[in-house]
Scaffold this motif. Structure first.
Motif, PDB file in Angstrom:
ATOM      1  N   ARG A  16      53.901  18.760  20.732  1.00 30.90           N
ATOM      2  CA  ARG A  16      53.546  18.723  19.318  1.00 30.90           C
ATOM      3  C   ARG A  16      53.913  19.997  18.572  1.00 30.90           C
ATOM      4  NH1 ARG A  16      48.631  17.267  21.672  1.00 30.90           N
ATOM      5  NH2 ARG A  16      47.679  19.154  20.794  1.00 30.90           N
ATOM      6  N   ALA A  17      54.208  21.053  19.289  1.00 29.28           N
ATOM      7  CA  ALA A  17      54.519  22.334  18.644  1.00 29.28           C
ATOM      8  C   ALA A  17      55.823  22.245  17.862  1.00 29.28           C
ATOM      9  CB  ALA A  17      54.620  23.441  19.686  1.00 29.28           C
ATOM     10  N   PRO A  18      55.942  22.953  16.746  1.00 31.20           N
ATOM     11  CA  PRO A  18      57.187  22.944  15.973  1.00 31.20           C
ATOM     12  C   PRO A  18      58.362  23.450  16.810  1.00 31.20           C
ATOM     13  CG  PRO A  18      55.401  23.952  14.717  1.00 31.20           C
ATOM     14  CD  PRO A  18      54.894  23.778  16.114  1.00 31.20           C
ATOM     15  N   VAL A  19      59.501  22.808  16.635  1.00 30.87           N
ATOM     16  CA  VAL A  19      60.680  23.187  17.406  1.00 30.87           C
ATOM     17  C   VAL A  19      61.075  24.640  17.110  1.00 30.87           C
ATOM     18  CG1 VAL A  19      63.096  22.657  17.880  1.00 30.87           C
ATOM     19  CG2 VAL A  19      61.481  20.806  17.435  1.00 30.87           C
ATOM     20  N   ALA A  20      60.948  25.049  15.850  1.00 32.27           N
ATOM     21  CA  ALA A  20      61.301  26.421  15.484  1.00 32.27           C
ATOM     22  C   ALA A  20      60.445  27.429  16.250  1.00 32.27           C
ATOM     23  CB  ALA A  20      61.123  26.623  13.978  1.00 32.27           C
ATOM     24  N   PHE A  21      59.150  27.116  16.399  1.00 30.46           N
ATOM     25  CA  PHE A  21      58.259  27.995  17.154  1.00 30.46           C
ATOM     26  C   PHE A  21      58.700  28.082  18.614  1.00 30.46           C
ATOM     27  CE2 PHE A  21      54.630  28.244  20.061  1.00 30.46           C
ATOM     28  CZ  PHE A  21      54.120  29.490  19.722  1.00 30.46           C
ATOM     29  N   LEU A 102      65.389  30.556  33.062  1.00 29.89           N
ATOM     30  CA  LEU A 102      65.862  29.174  33.155  1.00 29.89           C
ATOM     31  C   LEU A 102      64.705  28.183  33.093  1.00 29.89           C
ATOM     32  CD1 LEU A 102      68.675  29.520  35.853  1.00 29.89           C
ATOM     33  CD2 LEU A 102      68.936  29.187  33.395  1.00 29.89           C
ATOM     34  N   LEU A 103      63.556  28.553  33.657  1.00 25.28           N
ATOM     35  CA  LEU A 103      62.381  27.689  33.566  1.00 25.28           C
ATOM     36  C   LEU A 103      61.901  27.573  32.125  1.00 25.28           C
ATOM     37  CD1 LEU A 103      60.211  28.613  36.694  1.00 25.28           C
ATOM     38  CD2 LEU A 103      61.415  26.467  36.256  1.00 25.28           C
ATOM     39  N   LEU A 104      61.965  28.671  31.384  1.00 25.03           N
ATOM     40  CA  LEU A 104      61.587  28.616  29.963  1.00 25.03           C
ATOM     41  C   LEU A 104      62.529  27.707  29.186  1.00 25.03           C
ATOM     42  CD1 LEU A 104      60.664  32.322  29.072  1.00 25.03           C
ATOM     43  CD2 LEU A 104      59.125  30.346  29.194  1.00 25.03           C
ATOM     44  N   ALA A 105      63.835  27.821  29.458  1.00 24.24           N
ATOM     45  CA  ALA A 105      64.813  26.962  28.777  1.00 24.24           C
ATOM     46  C   ALA A 105      64.575  25.496  29.133  1.00 24.24           C
ATOM     47  CB  ALA A 105      66.229  27.376  29.150  1.00 24.24           C
ATOM     48  N   SER A 106      64.269  25.223  30.407  1.00 24.57           N
ATOM     49  CA  SER A 106      63.988  23.850  30.822  1.00 24.57           C
ATOM     50  C   SER A 106      62.720  23.325  30.158  1.00 24.57           C
ATOM     51  CB  SER A 106      63.836  23.784  32.345  1.00 24.57           C
ATOM     52  OG  SER A 106      65.068  24.008  32.989  1.00 24.57           O
ATOM     53  N   LEU A 107      61.720  24.203  30.010  1.00 21.32           N
ATOM     54  CA  LEU A 107      60.479  23.793  29.353  1.00 21.32           C
ATOM     55  C   LEU A 107      60.753  23.355  27.913  1.00 21.32           C
ATOM     56  CD1 LEU A 107      57.421  23.492  29.498  1.00 21.32           C
ATOM     57  CD2 LEU A 107      57.220  25.910  28.886  1.00 21.32           C
ATOM     58  N   LEU A 108      61.643  24.065  27.247  1.00 20.73           N
ATOM     59  CA  LEU A 108      62.010  23.687  25.883  1.00 20.73           C
ATOM     60  C   LEU A 108      62.652  22.307  25.857  1.00 20.73           C
ATOM     61  CD1 LEU A 108      62.521  24.281  22.846  1.00 20.73           C
ATOM     62  CD2 LEU A 108      64.669  25.356  23.540  1.00 20.73           C
ATOM     63  N   THR A 109      63.630  22.081  26.731  1.00 23.29           N
ATOM     64  CA  THR A 109      64.337  20.799  26.715  1.00 23.29           C
ATOM     65  C   THR A 109      63.454  19.647  27.207  1.00 23.29           C
ATOM     66  OG1 THR A 109      65.276  21.180  28.927  1.00 23.29           O
ATOM     67  CG2 THR A 109      66.577  21.907  27.029  1.00 23.29           C
ATOM     68  N   LEU A 110      62.483  19.938  28.073  1.00 28.91           N
ATOM     69  CA  LEU A 110      61.603  18.892  28.598  1.00 28.91           C
ATOM     70  C   LEU A 110      60.546  18.457  27.590  1.00 28.91           C
ATOM     71  CD1 LEU A 110      61.050  20.236  32.225  1.00 28.91           C
ATOM     72  CD2 LEU A 110      62.301  18.165  31.597  1.00 28.91           C
ATOM     73  N   THR A 111      60.290  19.301  26.591  1.00 27.10           N
ATOM     74  CA  THR A 111      59.251  18.979  25.608  1.00 27.10           C
ATOM     75  C   THR A 111      59.810  18.796  24.196  1.00 27.10           C
ATOM     76  OG1 THR A 111      58.805  21.349  25.242  1.00 27.10           O
ATOM     77  CG2 THR A 111      57.484  20.230  26.916  1.00 27.10           C
ATOM     78  N   THR A 112      61.132  18.743  24.070  1.00 23.77           N
ATOM     79  CA  THR A 112      61.755  18.641  22.750  1.00 23.77           C
ATOM     80  C   THR A 112      62.878  17.619  22.775  1.00 23.77           C
ATOM     81  OG1 THR A 112      61.361  21.017  22.482  1.00 23.77           O
ATOM     82  CG2 THR A 112      62.802  19.957  20.867  1.00 23.77           C
ATOM     83  N   ARG A 113      62.852  16.694  21.831  1.00 25.99           N
ATOM     84  CA  ARG A 113      63.956  15.736  21.726  1.00 25.99           C
ATOM     85  C   ARG A 113      65.205  16.452  21.236  1.00 25.99           C
ATOM     86  NH1 ARG A 113      61.727  10.929  18.107  1.00 25.99           N
ATOM     87  NH2 ARG A 113      61.253  12.746  16.823  1.00 25.99           N
ATOM     88  N   VAL A 114      66.345  16.064  21.790  1.00 24.74           N
ATOM     89  CA  VAL A 114      67.611  16.712  21.422  1.00 24.74           C
ATOM     90  C   VAL A 114      67.869  16.598  19.925  1.00 24.74           C
ATOM     91  CG1 VAL A 114      70.116  16.684  21.745  1.00 24.74           C
ATOM     92  CG2 VAL A 114      68.610  16.398  23.718  1.00 24.74           C
ATOM     93  N   SER A 115      67.543  15.453  19.335  1.00 26.33           N
ATOM     94  CA  SER A 115      67.776  15.259  17.902  1.00 26.33           C
ATOM     95  C   SER A 115      66.956  16.253  17.082  1.00 26.33           C
ATOM     96  CB  SER A 115      67.427  13.829  17.495  1.00 26.33           C
ATOM     97  OG  SER A 115      66.074  13.530  17.825  1.00 26.33           O
ATOM     98  N   ASP A 116      65.712  16.506  17.500  1.00 27.36           N
ATOM     99  CA  ASP A 116      64.870  17.474  16.786  1.00 27.36           C
ATOM    100  C   ASP A 116      65.421  18.887  16.954  1.00 27.36           C
ATOM    101  OD1 ASP A 116      63.211  15.397  16.065  1.00 27.36           O
ATOM    102  OD2 ASP A 116      61.796  15.733  17.708  1.00 27.36           O
TER     103      ASP A 116
END
Length: 199
Positions: A16-21, A102-116
């Protein structure tokens, strides 16, 4: 083009967190992990915090360990190289640093839709248009970079499943089919970009 699903559906705090954040947090976390003069204890704490973020984000606790398992060859090669040519302490600190980022980057992609993710990146990069930078192409490049590890891990998992189905073990020879899959994926991405008038 075949797309590997990266985002795990959910309604956790990170979903639910903003993608920018999340992008800002990834950038800040990567800087701290890269620039801070870590020692073995601080790296252990950093990795623990990153793993805890997965649980805080509402993802199953096994997910970060699955991600680490997917990175095992990077960990082994980097760790052994540093241990042999530098020291065991340097191997732990620097390998842990890379794994944490790399885990942080994966966390971003796992919780964020690519379109967003693309929409936010385009908005951030739009001011660069006056300097001749195409915001769409730049945003897509950043997005593809962030998703490279999960995509390659998906290919590796497909190879492992094929090995189990055939009852064989390729070992080092798995590099060849993995390279073929990676090149095929690159061609598909290139075709998709060309179809969108990018590249």
């Amino acid at each position: 083009m075949r797309v590997i699903a990266l985002c795990i559906p959910g309604d956790g705090i990170l979903h639910r967190a903003p993608v920018a954040f999340k992008l800002a947090a990834l950038a800040l976390g990567s800087l701290v992990l890269s620039l801070y003069p870590h020692d073995p204890l601080s790296i252990a704490v950093s990795l623990t915090v990153v793993v805890a973020l997965y649980a805080i984000g509402g993802l199953p606790l096994r997910v970060p360990f699955v991600e680490i398992w997917r990175l095992r060859w990077l960990v082994v090669v980097l760790g052994i190289t540093l241990a042999v040519f530098v020291s065991l302490s340097a191997a732990w600190v620097n390998t842990g640093r890379v794994v944490a980022v790399l885990l942080l980057a994966s966390l971003l992609t796992l919780t964020t839709r690519v379109s967003d993710l693309l929409a936010v990146l385009r908005r951030f990069l739009r001011p660069l248009h006056r300097f001749g930078v195409d915001p769409d192409a730049a945003a897509l490049t950043v997005s593809l970079t962030l998703t490279t590890i999960p995509v390659m891990a998906g290919f590796l998992e497909r190879l492992r499943e094929a090995e189990r189905a055939r009852g064989v073990r390729l070992g080092v020879r798995a590099v060849v089919p993995l390279l073929v899959l990676a090149l095929r994926h690159a061609d598909e991405v290139g075709d998709a970009l060309a179809a969108r008038g990018i590249g």
